[in-house]
Design an enzyme around this catalytic site. Structure first.
Site, short mmCIF file in Angstrom:
data_model
loop_
_atom_site.label_atom_id
_atom_site.label_comp_id
_atom_site.label_asym_id
_atom_site.label_seq_id
_atom_site.Cartn_x
_atom_site.Cartn_y
_atom_site.Cartn_z
N GLU A 184 20.31 145.43 -152.75
CA GLU A 184 21.47 144.21 -152.66
C GLU A 184 22.70 144.91 -152.08
O GLU A 184 22.91 146.33 -152.60
CB GLU A 184 21.74 143.61 -153.89
CG GLU A 184 20.47 142.79 -154.16
CD GLU A 184 20.86 141.87 -155.78
OE1 GLU A 184 20.89 140.66 -155.55
OE2 GLU A 184 20.75 142.67 -156.51
N CYS B 255 6.28 131.66 -152.16
CA CYS B 255 6.26 130.50 -151.14
C CYS B 255 7.69 130.27 -150.39
O CYS B 255 7.79 129.45 -149.76
CB CYS B 255 5.88 129.12 -151.76
SG CYS B 255 6.89 128.38 -153.10
N ASP C 199 12.74 139.95 -162.70
CA ASP C 199 13.22 141.11 -161.86
C ASP C 199 12.10 141.37 -160.88
O ASP C 199 12.77 141.92 -159.75
CB ASP C 199 13.47 142.26 -163.08
CG ASP C 199 14.47 141.96 -163.76
OD1 ASP C 199 15.53 141.16 -163.45
OD2 ASP C 199 14.61 142.40 -165.13
N CYS D 16 4.62 126.16 -155.94
CA CYS D 16 3.43 126.69 -155.74
C CYS D 16 2.99 126.73 -157.19
O CYS D 16 1.79 127.51 -157.21
CB CYS D 16 3.48 127.98 -155.02
SG CYS D 16 4.53 129.34 -155.66
N ASP E 73 15.77 145.87 -157.07
CA ASP E 73 16.87 145.08 -157.96
C ASP E 73 17.18 145.66 -159.23
O ASP E 73 16.52 146.12 -159.85
CB ASP E 73 15.85 143.76 -158.44
CG ASP E 73 16.78 142.79 -159.08
OD1 ASP E 73 18.03 142.17 -158.50
OD2 ASP E 73 16.52 142.56 -160.31
#
Length: 360
Positions: free
Chosen positions: A273, A308, A334, A327, A189
């Site tokens: 990405e 989750c 990040d 959850c 990321d």
């Protein structure tokens, strides 16, 4: 391990003689003029007549321009460099038509990169020395690292940056060994507080010297702003600022190359990405038998819980940590995004879709 032959560019500093420098400056100017003229003709033909001008058409235009007494100075430089400039313009149009780039723009003497490309008919490579067309002596190249054994340059590109440094990029074909297979996959990321964050939890920050370099650049720019426009002192201050900026760029490029090489060596699959910063990872993955997977840049990686899958309603940039409402998992923004990118990329890879999409 398998071995494949790839095209690889090796970049070196060189120090031209005054005569060589003068010829190269003229070449840069002619290449820029030919690009602008051809771009103007292609734009006019399409907007006024809805006709598409081809690369062959622009080559014929170049012949006409050289025969015109007013532009006969084009004969003073290598025709190879001029034709390669037209080829680069054609490539820019192809990228535009393929929606990979914006419409080609006119080149400026002060803002555009000064460069010229020569194919094999435009230079001579003998005994480890390169002599360009229209030159009587080889370039004084500082071979900081050797070319691969037996490699023959197919293309060379010479350039001069804003700091006044001369570079030559030599393109050769060379064998590259694939790395031993690995079992790991990593998500990456592009962070805000750090350079990148890995799905392993590791955050990679900019080098410590970055702050010092930025302070030096700011000082050089302040001095430049105080100089009178058009004066010799302003020109000198501009070069000094450019040298500081070049040092920052060089250090950053070196850091990114080392980081991308490390990531490729340590992981079989790299998931990122769909951003324009992935080029280094892609070609190094191709060299070494690794896989790069890109997920959609609009995928809500920061708002999706990596534990989750719950999607948060909002996630302002100021929020660096958050707790999943479903959850209860506490997330570093990040690190969670990198983990979510990894999971999404593995799903894409399993479906056989989205691997190495076209660059944007």
């Amino acid at each position: 391990m398998s071995i494949r032959v790839v095209k690889r560019a090796y970049k070196y500093r060189f120090y031209p003689s005054p005569e060589q420098a003068a010829l190269l400056v003229r070449t840069f100017g002619c290449v820029r003029w030919v690009w602008n003229q051809a771009l103007a003709e292609r734009s006019r033909a399409w907007t006024q007549e809805q006709e598409r001008v081809t690369f062959a058409d622009t080559c014929r235009m170049l012949t006409t321009w050289k025969q015109d007494p007013e532009t006969a100075w084009l004969y003073e430089v290598s025709n190879v460099a001029l034709q390669q400039g037209l080829q680069h313009l054609q490539n820019a149009y192809v990228n535009f038509w393929g929606k990979r780039a914006k419409y080609p723009h006119f080149k400026s003497r002060h803002k555009s990169r000064a460069s010229a490309t020569f194919t094999t008919s435009g230079f001579r490579y003998k005994d480890g020395r390169i002599t360009l067309a229209k030159m009587d002596a080889p370039l004084d190249i500082r071979w900081s690292r050797p070319l691969p054994d037996g490699a023959e340059p197919s293309t060379v590109t010479v350039s001069r940056d804003a700091a006044g440094r001369w570079h030559i990029s030599v393109l050769v074909e060379c064998p590259v060994e694939a790395l031993p297979p690995a079992t790991t996959a990593v998500g990456i990321d592009a962070g805000i507080t750090s350079l990148v964050t890995l799905s392993t939890g590791e955050k990679i920050t900019n080098p410590k010297h970055e702050k010092r370099d930025r302070a030096a650049l700011a000082k050089a720019q302040r001095r430049l702003a105080k100089k009178q426009k058009g004066s010799a002192n302003r020109a000198k201050a501009k070069v000094k600022a450019a040298r500081v900026y070049a040092r920052i760029t060089d250090r950053r490029t070196d850091f990114l190359h080392k980081l991308s090489t490390r990531i490729i060596r340590e992981n079989q699959t790299v998931i990122i990405e769909d951003l324009a910063v992935r080029r280094q990872l892609e070609y190094k993955a191709d060299w070494h038998g690794r896989t790069v997977v890109a997920v959609d840049r609009f995928y809500p990686s920061s708002k999706t819980c990596s534990a989750c899958g719950h999607l948060a309603a909002t996630m302002p940039l100021s929020v660096r940590e958050w707790t999943c409402a479903a959850c209860g998992t506490l997330h570093d923004r990040d690190v969670n995004a990198a983990k979510t990118i990894r999971a999404a990329g593995l799903a894409v890879l399993a479906c056989g879709d989205g691997v190495r999409p076209a660059r944007t």
